[in-house]
Write an enzyme that holds these catalytic residues in place. Structure first.
Site, short mmCIF file in Angstrom:
data_model
loop_
_atom_site.label_atom_id
_atom_site.label_comp_id
_atom_site.label_asym_id
_atom_site.label_seq_id
_atom_site.Cartn_x
_atom_site.Cartn_y
_atom_site.Cartn_z
N GLU A 293 -5.43 -8.21 -1.32
CA GLU A 293 -6.12 -8.06 -0.02
C GLU A 293 -7.57 -7.72 -0.27
OE1 GLU A 293 -4.58 -5.53 3.10
OE2 GLU A 293 -2.53 -5.89 2.45
N GLU B 33 0.83 -1.22 0.00
CA GLU B 33 0.00 0.00 0.00
C GLU B 33 0.86 1.27 0.00
OE1 GLU B 33 -2.66 -0.63 3.36
OE2 GLU B 33 -4.10 -1.64 2.09
C1 BGP Z 1 -4.33 -3.05 4.94
C2 BGP Z 1 -2.97 -3.54 5.35
C3 BGP Z 1 -2.94 -4.80 6.11
C4 BGP Z 1 -4.18 -5.11 6.88
C5 BGP Z 1 -5.48 -4.65 6.29
C6 BGP Z 1 -6.65 -4.66 7.21
O1 BGP Z 1 -4.35 -1.67 4.97
O2 BGP Z 1 -2.15 -3.73 4.23
O3 BGP Z 1 -1.74 -4.89 6.81
O4 BGP Z 1 -4.06 -5.12 8.22
O5 BGP Z 1 -5.39 -3.37 5.74
O6 BGP Z 1 -6.58 -3.57 8.08
P1 BGP Z 1 -6.79 -3.71 9.63
O7 BGP Z 1 -5.81 -4.72 10.08
O8 BGP Z 1 -6.54 -2.39 10.18
O9 BGP Z 1 -8.20 -4.16 9.80
#
Ligand code: BGP
Length: 473
Positions: free
Chosen positions: A367, A174
């Protein structure tokens, strides 16, 4: 009703994780500290001075010791690929050394061994929110150009060591999130409020050059490697058809799209340069930087997708709510998760089409998923979670991926986030769960760390087995 499979035969089904959110063993195997070791509450509070016991990431889900068992469970679901990141501070504990830590390298040899044993393709993120702490403390992270050289050295070590065994690489997780979470994403120690725009955009530039240098290194050291950028995708809709709202949403969306434009086209787009000028930002960009960006563009574009947002030119209507790492204007037509992230399956089809139309590069959804509270129950003497809400979320998003494939978009694969429960990035909670596999660990750190298959485990296994034909439209 089920549909026949529209997904390509070689579609890479799998799941995604990041080192700091699963490994634990934060001070084992010669690992140095990373910025995550001083972020016990994610991005919700300022950083700590040093490691604190309330930081769930110190143990996380103990993947460092349980990787074989976990990868075997992924194989049981039929994973074709497994996305994990390499903790930079396992390889270079401080970040600025010249020689890597062999024990750290050996750990990822073993992880890759397990993947190979099960016929699972590794998908490796080189830097996923885990800059070595020393680089944050001593150099202010990516604000400093020296980071480019340290990262290049690190990437070269990885390609030399694993390049023959790993095809798919992502340079920065990201990458656009550095604009919003400078410490987590860019290892920038200066608090966000005190950081000048010039320093922030210089950090962006330094990361972009480093990303190009990693691509260059891969071409030299691992000729079969495919290198992708990784963008936090957040489609931004106009709140109304008012042209000023359309322009406002386009302007916001371009703050994210710019990162793909630069990685794919190898140069800064005019609208981005204008925005720098408007903000009074003057960057150090050398002729060599420009050549590196131009000559080392990516093979594919990967992205995370959780939410869409809206935008408007009317300040009085700019009601924002939580989004993935950064807020956006609420879309009144959408529902939200327990953490306020608005749910929009069609947005995934929109993003896929938009990216394909714009870049004509293969796209990889690395993701996607629903962070939700789960309840462990006993069914037929077996502990499980009846996570129909997660199944519905993923089903609906995958149906839209199928639509995009039917639209002619080249989609390489789908690795839903947190295929096994892990520590949240934004809040550092365990209770925000994404997995097909439940991990017995609570927000207060208690729990056996035992793994249990959720209902979604069998559901996803069937999706993979049928190559998507089992999805419900
Ligand atoms: C993205 C990241 C991840 C992950 C995901 C979910 O932004 O790349 O590392 O964690 O989001 O976010 P969160 O863990 O805050 O729910």
């Amino acid at each position: 009703m089920t549909n026949s499979s529209i997904f390509p035969a070689d579609f890479l089904w799998g799941g995604a994780t990041a080192a700091n959110q699963i490994e634990g063993a934060y001070n084992e195997g010669g690992k140095g500290l990373s910025i995550q070791d001083v972020m016990p509450q994610g991005i919700t509070t300022p950083r700590a001075d040093g490691p604190t016991d309330d930081n769930l990431k110190q143990v996380a889900i103990d993947f460092y010791h349980r990787y074989a068992e976990d990868i075997a469970l992924f194989a049981e679901m039929g994973f074709k690929t497994f996305r994990f990141s390499i903790a930079w501070s396992r390889i270079f504990p401080l970040g600025d050394e010249t020689e890597p830590n062999e024990e750290g390298l050996a750990f990822y040899d073993r992880v890759i061994d397990e993947c190979e044993k099960h016929g699972i393709e590794p998908l490796v993120t080189i830097s996923h929110y885990e800059t070595p702490l020393h680089l944050a403390d001593t150099y202010d992270g990516w604000v400093n150009r020296d980071l480019i050289g340290f990262y290049e050295r690190y990437a070269r070590v990885l390609f030399a060591r694993y390049g023959a065994r790993v095809t798919y690489w992502l340079t920065f997780n990201e990458i656009n999130s550095v604009l919003h979470a400078p410490l987590m994403s860019g290892g920038i120690n200066t608090p966000k409020e005190e950081l000048s725009k010039t320093d922030l955009y210089q950090a962006v530039h330094n990361e972009l050059v480093a990303s190009a240098l990693a691509t260059k290194a891969a071409r030299e050291l691992a000729p079969n490697a495919q290198v992708g950028c990784m963008i936090l995708a957040m489609p931004t809709y106009p709140l109304t058809p008012d042209p000023d709202d359309v322009m406002a949403s386009l302007t916001t969306e371009r703050t994210n799209l710019a990162f793909g434009d630069i990685h794919v086209r190898g140069e800064y787009p005019g609208y981005y340069l204008r925005s720098l000028r408007d903000q009074g930002v003057d960057l150090v960009i050398t002729a060599e930087d420009r050549a590196l960006l131009k000559e080392n563009t990516v093979d594919f574009v990967s992205f995370s997708y959780y939410v869409s947002v809206a935008d408007t030119a009317d300040e009085s209507k700019r009601v924002t709510g939580p989004g993935n790492l950064f807020p956006g204007v609420r879309n009144p037509t959408l529902k939200a998760s327990e953490w306020g992230w608005q749910i929009d399956p069609v947005g995934l089809r929109i993003v896929l089409n938009q990216f394909w139309d714009r870049w004509q590069k293969p796209l990889f959804i690395v993701e996607n998923g629903l962070g939700a509270k789960d309840e462990l129950v006993e069914v037929d003497g077996r502990k499980t979670v009846i996570d129909d809400y997660r199944i519905a979320y993923l089903n609906d998003h995958l149906v839209q991926v199928g639509e995009a494939v039917a639209d002619g978009v080249d989609v390489m694969g789908f690795t839903p986030w947190g295929c096994i429960d892990l520590v949240s990035a934004s809040t550092a909670q365990m209770s925000k769960r994404y997995g097909f596999i439940y991990v017995d660990r609570n927000d207060d750190g208690t729990g056996s760390l035992d793994r249990f298959k959720k209902k979604s485990f069998d559901w996803y296994a069937e999706v993979i087995r049928s190559n998507g034909a089992s999805l419900t439209r």
